[in-house]
Motif scaffolding. Structure first.
Motif, PDB file in Angstrom:
ATOM      1  N   PRO A  43       0.833  -1.184  -0.046  1.00 10.38           N
ATOM      2  CA  PRO A  43       0.073   0.180  -0.135  1.00 10.38           C
ATOM      3  C   PRO A  43       0.803   1.249  -0.027  1.00 10.38           C
ATOM      4  O   PRO A  43       1.972   1.238   0.501  1.00 10.38           O
ATOM      5  CB  PRO A  43      -0.917  -0.162   1.532  1.00 10.38           C
ATOM      6  N   CYS A  44       0.035   2.305  -0.703  1.00 13.43           N
ATOM      7  CA  CYS A  44       1.063   3.523  -0.679  1.00 13.43           C
ATOM      8  C   CYS A  44       0.460   4.564   0.441  1.00 13.43           C
ATOM      9  O   CYS A  44       1.059   5.512   0.729  1.00 13.43           O
ATOM     10  CB  CYS A  44       0.772   4.330  -2.017  1.00 13.43           C
ATOM     11  N   LEU A  45      -0.723   3.988   0.995  1.00 15.67           N
ATOM     12  CA  LEU A  45      -1.128   4.975   2.015  1.00 15.67           C
ATOM     13  C   LEU A  45      -1.829   3.914   3.133  1.00 15.67           C
ATOM     14  O   LEU A  45      -2.674   2.864   2.665  1.00 15.67           O
ATOM     15  CB  LEU A  45      -2.338   5.696   1.472  1.00 15.67           C
ATOM     16  N   ILE A  46      -1.600   3.990   4.420  1.00 18.65           N
ATOM     17  CA  ILE A  46      -2.098   3.173   5.511  1.00 18.65           C
ATOM     18  C   ILE A  46      -2.715   4.025   6.231  1.00 18.65           C
ATOM     19  O   ILE A  46      -2.238   5.034   7.026  1.00 18.65           O
ATOM     20  CB  ILE A  46      -1.052   2.393   6.117  1.00 18.65           C
ATOM     21  N   VAL A  47      -3.918   3.737   6.959  1.00 15.79           N
ATOM     22  CA  VAL A  47      -4.686   4.299   7.881  1.00 15.79           C
ATOM     23  C   VAL A  47      -5.162   3.330   8.834  1.00 15.79           C
ATOM     24  O   VAL A  47      -5.903   2.433   8.243  1.00 15.79           O
ATOM     25  CB  VAL A  47      -6.073   5.012   7.202  1.00 15.79           C
ATOM     26  N   ASN A  48      -4.972   3.613  10.180  1.00 15.83           N
ATOM     27  CA  ASN A  48      -5.185   2.799  10.967  1.00 15.83           C
ATOM     28  C   ASN A  48      -6.439   3.103  12.107  1.00 15.83           C
ATOM     29  O   ASN A  48      -6.629   2.320  12.944  1.00 15.83           O
ATOM     30  CB  ASN A  48      -3.969   2.254  11.791  1.00 15.83           C
ATOM     31  N   ASP A  49      -6.805   4.158  11.867  1.00 11.99           N
ATOM     32  CA  ASP A  49      -7.974   4.762  12.874  1.00 11.99           C
ATOM     33  C   ASP A  49      -8.987   5.548  12.017  1.00 11.99           C
ATOM     34  O   ASP A  49      -9.232   6.767  12.158  1.00 11.99           O
ATOM     35  CB  ASP A  49      -7.166   5.778  13.874  1.00 11.99           C
ATOM     36  N   LEU A  50      -9.762   4.542  11.105  1.00  9.79           N
ATOM     37  CA  LEU A  50     -10.779   5.600  10.247  1.00  9.79           C
ATOM     38  C   LEU A  50     -11.662   5.869  11.373  1.00  9.79           C
ATOM     39  O   LEU A  50     -12.180   5.335  12.515  1.00  9.79           O
ATOM     40  CB  LEU A  50     -11.843   4.147   9.798  1.00  9.79           C
ATOM     41  N   LYS A  51     -12.197   7.127  11.160  1.00 12.65           N
ATOM     42  CA  LYS A  51     -12.724   7.998  12.149  1.00 12.65           C
ATOM     43  C   LYS A  51     -14.523   7.706  12.521  1.00 12.65           C
ATOM     44  O   LYS A  51     -14.733   8.055  13.531  1.00 12.65           O
ATOM     45  CB  LYS A  51     -12.639   9.506  11.713  1.00 12.65           C
ATOM     46  N   LEU A  52     -15.117   7.054  11.516  1.00 17.23           N
ATOM     47  CA  LEU A  52     -16.339   6.708  11.796  1.00 17.23           C
ATOM     48  C   LEU A  52     -16.285   5.184  12.506  1.00 17.23           C
ATOM     49  O   LEU A  52     -17.426   4.608  12.677  1.00 17.23           O
ATOM     50  CB  LEU A  52     -17.151   6.412  10.492  1.00 17.23           C
ATOM     51  N   GLY A  53     -15.224   4.692  12.799  1.00 21.92           N
ATOM     52  CA  GLY A  53     -15.080   3.629  13.754  1.00 21.92           C
ATOM     53  C   GLY A  53     -15.353   2.110  12.677  1.00 21.92           C
ATOM     54  O   GLY A  53     -15.119   2.370  11.458  1.00 21.92           O
ATOM     55  N   ASP A  54     -15.703   1.032  13.321  1.00 23.77           N
ATOM     56  CA  ASP A  54     -15.974  -0.172  12.591  1.00 23.77           C
ATOM     57  C   ASP A  54     -17.407  -0.020  12.057  1.00 23.77           C
ATOM     58  O   ASP A  54     -18.189  -0.603  12.744  1.00 23.77           O
ATOM     59  CB  ASP A  54     -15.657  -1.293  13.486  1.00 23.77           C
ATOM     60  N   SER A  55     -17.784   0.801  10.894  1.00 24.22           N
ATOM     61  CA  SER A  55     -19.019   1.025  10.865  1.00 24.22           C
ATOM     62  C   SER A  55     -19.255   0.360   9.411  1.00 24.22           C
ATOM     63  O   SER A  55     -18.486  -0.533   8.808  1.00 24.22           O
ATOM     64  CB  SER A  55     -19.164   2.404  10.844  1.00 24.22           C
ATOM     65  N   GLU A  56     -20.583   0.556   8.752  1.00 24.91           N
ATOM     66  CA  GLU A  56     -20.985   0.228   7.556  1.00 24.91           C
ATOM     67  C   GLU A  56     -21.862   1.144   6.662  1.00 24.91           C
ATOM     68  O   GLU A  56     -22.417   1.928   7.227  1.00 24.91           O
ATOM     69  CB  GLU A  56     -21.695  -1.016   7.363  1.00 24.91           C
ATOM     70  N   GLY A  57     -21.966   1.115   5.552  1.00 25.21           N
ATOM     71  CA  GLY A  57     -22.744   2.110   4.725  1.00 25.21           C
ATOM     72  C   GLY A  57     -22.561   1.958   3.184  1.00 25.21           C
ATOM     73  O   GLY A  57     -21.929   0.923   2.683  1.00 25.21           O
ATOM     74  N   ALA A  58     -23.077   2.768   2.477  1.00 23.72           N
ATOM     75  CA  ALA A  58     -23.088   2.837   1.057  1.00 23.72           C
ATOM     76  C   ALA A  58     -21.631   3.253   0.350  1.00 23.72           C
ATOM     77  O   ALA A  58     -20.786   3.806   1.120  1.00 23.72           O
ATOM     78  CB  ALA A  58     -24.137   3.829   0.450  1.00 23.72           C
ATOM     79  N   VAL A  59     -21.508   3.051  -0.954  1.00 23.82           N
ATOM     80  CA  VAL A  59     -20.183   3.341  -1.652  1.00 23.82           C
ATOM     81  C   VAL A  59     -20.719   4.430  -2.613  1.00 23.82           C
ATOM     82  O   VAL A  59     -21.727   4.214  -3.290  1.00 23.82           O
ATOM     83  CB  VAL A  59     -19.796   2.059  -2.198  1.00 23.82           C
ATOM     84  N   ALA A  60     -19.497   5.361  -2.935  1.00 23.37           N
ATOM     85  CA  ALA A  60     -20.050   6.408  -3.665  1.00 23.37           C
ATOM     86  C   ALA A  60     -18.599   6.527  -4.714  1.00 23.37           C
ATOM     87  O   ALA A  60     -17.620   6.371  -4.150  1.00 23.37           O
ATOM     88  CB  ALA A  60     -20.362   7.302  -3.146  1.00 23.37           C
ATOM     89  N   LEU A  61     -18.915   6.928  -5.765  1.00 22.53           N
ATOM     90  CA  LEU A  61     -17.920   7.586  -6.646  1.00 22.53           C
ATOM     91  C   LEU A  61     -17.621   8.986  -6.143  1.00 22.53           C
ATOM     92  O   LEU A  61     -18.697   9.709  -6.150  1.00 22.53           O
ATOM     93  CB  LEU A  61     -18.298   7.322  -8.290  1.00 22.53           C
ATOM     94  N   TRP A  62     -16.571   9.420  -5.989  1.00 18.23           N
ATOM     95  CA  TRP A  62     -16.201  10.638  -5.238  1.00 18.23           C
ATOM     96  C   TRP A  62     -15.263  11.488  -6.254  1.00 18.23           C
ATOM     97  O   TRP A  62     -14.255  11.097  -6.579  1.00 18.23           O
ATOM     98  CB  TRP A  62     -15.674  10.517  -4.008  1.00 18.23           C
ATOM     99  N   VAL A  63     -15.615  12.884  -6.315  1.00 15.07           N
ATOM    100  CA  VAL A  63     -14.767  13.682  -6.968  1.00 15.07           C
ATOM    101  C   VAL A  63     -14.762  15.179  -6.343  1.00 15.07           C
ATOM    102  O   VAL A  63     -15.632  15.374  -5.502  1.00 15.07           O
ATOM    103  CB  VAL A  63     -15.129  14.149  -8.610  1.00 15.07           C
ATOM    104  N   GLY A  64     -13.556  15.944  -6.283  1.00 10.35           N
ATOM    105  CA  GLY A  64     -13.430  17.135  -5.643  1.00 10.35           C
ATOM    106  C   GLY A  64     -13.876  18.375  -6.406  1.00 10.35           C
ATOM    107  O   GLY A  64     -13.943  18.173  -7.691  1.00 10.35           O
ATOM    108  N   PRO A  65     -13.606  19.478  -5.719  1.00  5.23           N
ATOM    109  CA  PRO A  65     -14.047  20.745  -6.377  1.00  5.23           C
ATOM    110  C   PRO A  65     -13.149  20.742  -7.640  1.00  5.23           C
ATOM    111  O   PRO A  65     -11.884  20.523  -7.994  1.00  5.23           O
ATOM    112  CB  PRO A  65     -13.590  21.759  -5.267  1.00  5.23           C
ATOM    113  N   GLY A  66     -13.870  21.350  -8.763  1.00  8.49           N
ATOM    114  CA  GLY A  66     -13.079  21.579  -9.971  1.00  8.49           C
ATOM    115  C   GLY A  66     -12.696  20.305 -10.789  1.00  8.49           C
ATOM    116  O   GLY A  66     -11.735  20.310 -11.607  1.00  8.49           O
TER     117      GLY A  66
END
Length: 208
Positions: A173-196
């Protein structure tokens, strides 16, 4: 008009249609980009960070792997700060979600600091890139080689409160996150784009 966006969610691939996407803060159309059938998503003019995404209706994700090919670049009339921000949002719960995205124009910038900001984890709305840079610099972003507007293989692996980003089919991996801020949760998936951003997505697969 129909999309050809294959998705695997522990079931065979099927074609994604506009009716199966719930678009927020932008527009989505089917297209062919660099020889591949794809979904094009454009952030709405003036849309802020975290406002533009297309939810896969009926998706429900806890732990597993999300693979996609994507290509992001600044839109024609984007401001100077546009980077072609593009990625995946996951475990969406109303207006809250986790997301990991790329900044394609940073990958080969002459400025080393910009290169170090090629990938980014965030948790909307409380934890965006600006807060992380102030409170935990370098912890939630990293370098990876990228080019704007070029198809890029993207994979995230989620397990509990941990996330790993793999780009270009790399084994590490090029990025490792060990503390997802929403915790051990679940929900929908989305295609995401930022401004511009003018973004393209194809070959989406979601596996538990």
């Amino acid at each position: 008009m129909r999309f050809l966006l294959p998705i695997l969610m522990a079931v065979p691939l099927f074609a994604q249609t506009p009716e199966q996407l719930d678009v927020h803060g932008g527009a989505a159309v089917s297209t062919t980009y660099q020889g591949k059938s794809a979904v094009r998503i454009d952030a709405a003019p003036g849309a802020g960070n975290g406002a533009s995404f297309a939810i896969l209706k009926g998706s429900k994700f806890h732990n597993g792997t999300i693979d996609v090919e994507l290509a992001g670049k600044p839109a024609a009339n984007a401001g100077a700060g546009a980077r072609g921000f593009i990625g995946i949002a996951f475990r969406m719960q109303g207006d809250r979600y986790e997301y990991i995205y790329l900044r394609p124009t940073n990958g080969r910038a002459d400025d080393q600091v910009r290169r170090n900001h090629s990938t980014q984890y965030g948790s909307w709305p409380g934890y965006d890139f600006d807060r992380f840079r102030k409170e935990a610099p370098e912890k939630y972003e990293s370098y990876v080689d990228l080019e704007p507007g070029v198809w890029t293989r993207y994979r995230i692996v989620i397990d509990g409160t941990k996330a790993r980003l793999f780009v270009h089919g790399a084994e590490q991996p090029c990025l490792i996150v060990n503390d997802l801020k929403l915790g051990d949760s679940e929900g929908a998936v989305a295609l995401w784009v930022g401004p511009g951003t003018e973004g393209y997505f194809t070959n989406l697969k979601i596996r538990p």
